[in-house]
Design an enzyme around this catalytic site. Structure first.
Site, short mmCIF file in Angstrom:
data_model
loop_
_atom_site.label_atom_id
_atom_site.label_comp_id
_atom_site.label_asym_id
_atom_site.label_seq_id
_atom_site.Cartn_x
_atom_site.Cartn_y
_atom_site.Cartn_z
N SER A 35 -4.78 2.62 -11.25
CA SER A 35 -3.34 2.38 -11.16
C SER A 35 -2.73 1.91 -12.47
CB SER A 35 -3.03 1.34 -10.07
OG SER A 35 -3.70 0.13 -10.35
N ASP A 326 3.98 -6.68 -9.23
CA ASP A 326 3.45 -7.01 -7.91
C ASP A 326 2.21 -7.88 -8.11
OD1 ASP A 326 1.23 -5.34 -8.36
OD2 ASP A 326 1.99 -3.70 -7.11
N HIS A 329 -0.17 -5.87 -10.56
CA HIS A 329 0.22 -5.00 -11.68
C HIS A 329 1.34 -5.61 -12.51
CE1 HIS A 329 -1.37 -2.31 -8.46
NE2 HIS A 329 -2.03 -1.81 -9.47
#
Ligand SMILES: *[C@@H]1O[C@H](CO)[C@@H](O)[C@H](O)[C@H]1NC(C)=O
Ligand SMILES: *[C@@H]1O[C@H](CO)[C@@H](O)[C@H](O)[C@H]1NC(C)=O
Ligand SMILES: *[C@@H]1O[C@H](CO)[C@@H](O)[C@H](O)[C@H]1NC(C)=O
Length: 351
Positions: A35, A326, A329
């Site tokens: 990610s 978040d 991240h």
């Protein structure tokens, strides 16, 4: 007056030459990983590891939630721009793009994946070996598009970036005590992953890659999710996870040094985001952030993915005040700082 005009014209010509030179040196950026570098491949596979909904992407062009795990752009986008290429690196599975875009930049990354096959299976995302399969398919398309010679040259000159590993520890090893943890000590598991990383780099080399940047792990014990579940530790960073990240990074650095000697003509570098991120986390005020301990989305303590959307009413108004977007991240602003740092300290040798 005329003289000034002539000088100006010459200056502009020199400048344009310079730009062309930069563009010719690294004509494309090709990305593999998780990610940290996925621009939305997971939108096209059946998994819950997604972020193609609000509030993700709210500071992206058009407020578009692309599947990047950020309020805006991610590090590869900024790196691409620094190299004089496009300001975005598109996801390979995104049907809005085709080979004419991917010839300049492409990411095969998948949020939730790791070096270990067992990590990608936790959330049914794309395993690293399949990222390589996609890359082979891409090379075929590139040959059809640029011709055999042209494509080979593009591949040899392209910068290949690799960024993954955090999920192997946090989503797999530490999350499931009865799986990898019952088979390997933490040091053995690091070595197991390092072996996969090494074979992966050799495989890319075999496919024609000559410019490769392998990325280290962030201080993963400082992600808000880890801090806020560190109940005994008073929401401090989990030192144990940070030590593991540092050990892993030194092993990965070591491998990149030995492969540099072993593979003729390779230009292989180790890009380390650890210390710059740690500095940002320890001194958020220095960079204009208010908080590093909690994230912007939802309560900032635990949420990512769909949970960010569900508890959206708690989401912060200005993501630039937060190190993390978040619970797992960084924000676009943090990504920008880290990307600039990595370009300046390591990737500049490719410029
Ligand atoms: C890629 O898509 C663009 C329009 O989005 C189109 O003009 C172009 O012909 C396509 N290129 C290839 C090689 O398919
Ligand atoms: C991961 O799975 C692929 C496909 O089954 C296999 O080829 C590869 O050897 C596996 N990797 C490891 C390290 O076990
Ligand atoms: C680095 O590699 C050398 C030999 O290749 C080895 O002796 C040393 O222990 C390695 N260091 C780490 C941190 O893995």
């Amino acid at each position: 007056m005329a003289q000034t005009c002539v000088s100006l014209v010459i200056l502009i010509q020199v400048f344009l030459l310079f730009i062309t030179k930069i563009q010719a040196k690294v004509p494309a950026i090709i990305v593999f990983g998780d990610s940290s570098v996925d621009a939305g491949n997971n939108n096209y596979i059946p998994t819950i590891a997604r972020s193609n909904f609000q509030p993700y992407g709210r500071d992206f062009a058009g407020g578009k939630p692309t599947g990047r795990f950020s309020n805006g752009r991610i590090a590869p986008d900024f790196i691409s721009q620094s190299f004089g290429l496009k300001p975005l690196i598109p996801a390979y599975l995104d049907p809005a793009y085709n080979i004419s875009d991917f010839a300049i930049g492409v990411t095969f990354a998948s949020a939730g994946t790791g070096y270990d096959n067992a990590t990608s299976s936790v959330l049914s995302v794309i395993p690293l070996w399949r990222e390589v399969e996609y890359y082979k398919e891409y090379q075929k398309k590139l040959r059809a598009y640029l011709g055999y010679q042209g494509a080979n040259q593009r591949i040899a000159q392209a910068l290949h970036m690799i960024s993954l590993g955090t999920n192997d520890f946090l989503e797999n090893y530490y999350a499931f005590p009865s799986r990898r943890r019952s088979q390997f000590t933490i040091s053995e598991y690091q070595n197991f992953l390092i072996d996969i990383a090494k074979n992966f780099i050799i495989q890319l080399y075999g496919l024609g890659a000559r410019k490769i940047s392998v990325g280290g792990l962030p201080p993963m014990g400082c992600m808000p999710l880890e801090r806020n579940t560190n109940l005994m530790g008073g929401s401090n960073c989990v030192d144990r996870y940070n030590s593991v990240a540092m050990e892993f990074n030194s092993k990965l650095h070591n491998v990149s040094l030995s492969l540099s000697k072993q593979l003729p003509g390779v230009n292989l570098v180790f890009s380390n985001p650890y210390f710059i991120l740690m500095h940002i986390i320890k001194r958020p005020d220095y960079y204009g952030f208010d908080s590093a301990a909690v994230a912007c989305c939802a309560t900032g303590m635990y949420e990512m993915g769909y949970a960010c959307a569900q508890n959206g009413m708690f989401t912060c108004t200005d993501a630039n005040k937060y190190v993390f977007w978040d619970a797992f991240h960084p924000t676009e602003k943090t990504n920008h700082i880290v990307a600039n740092y990595v370009v300046r300290t390591v990737l500049s040798k490719f410029l």
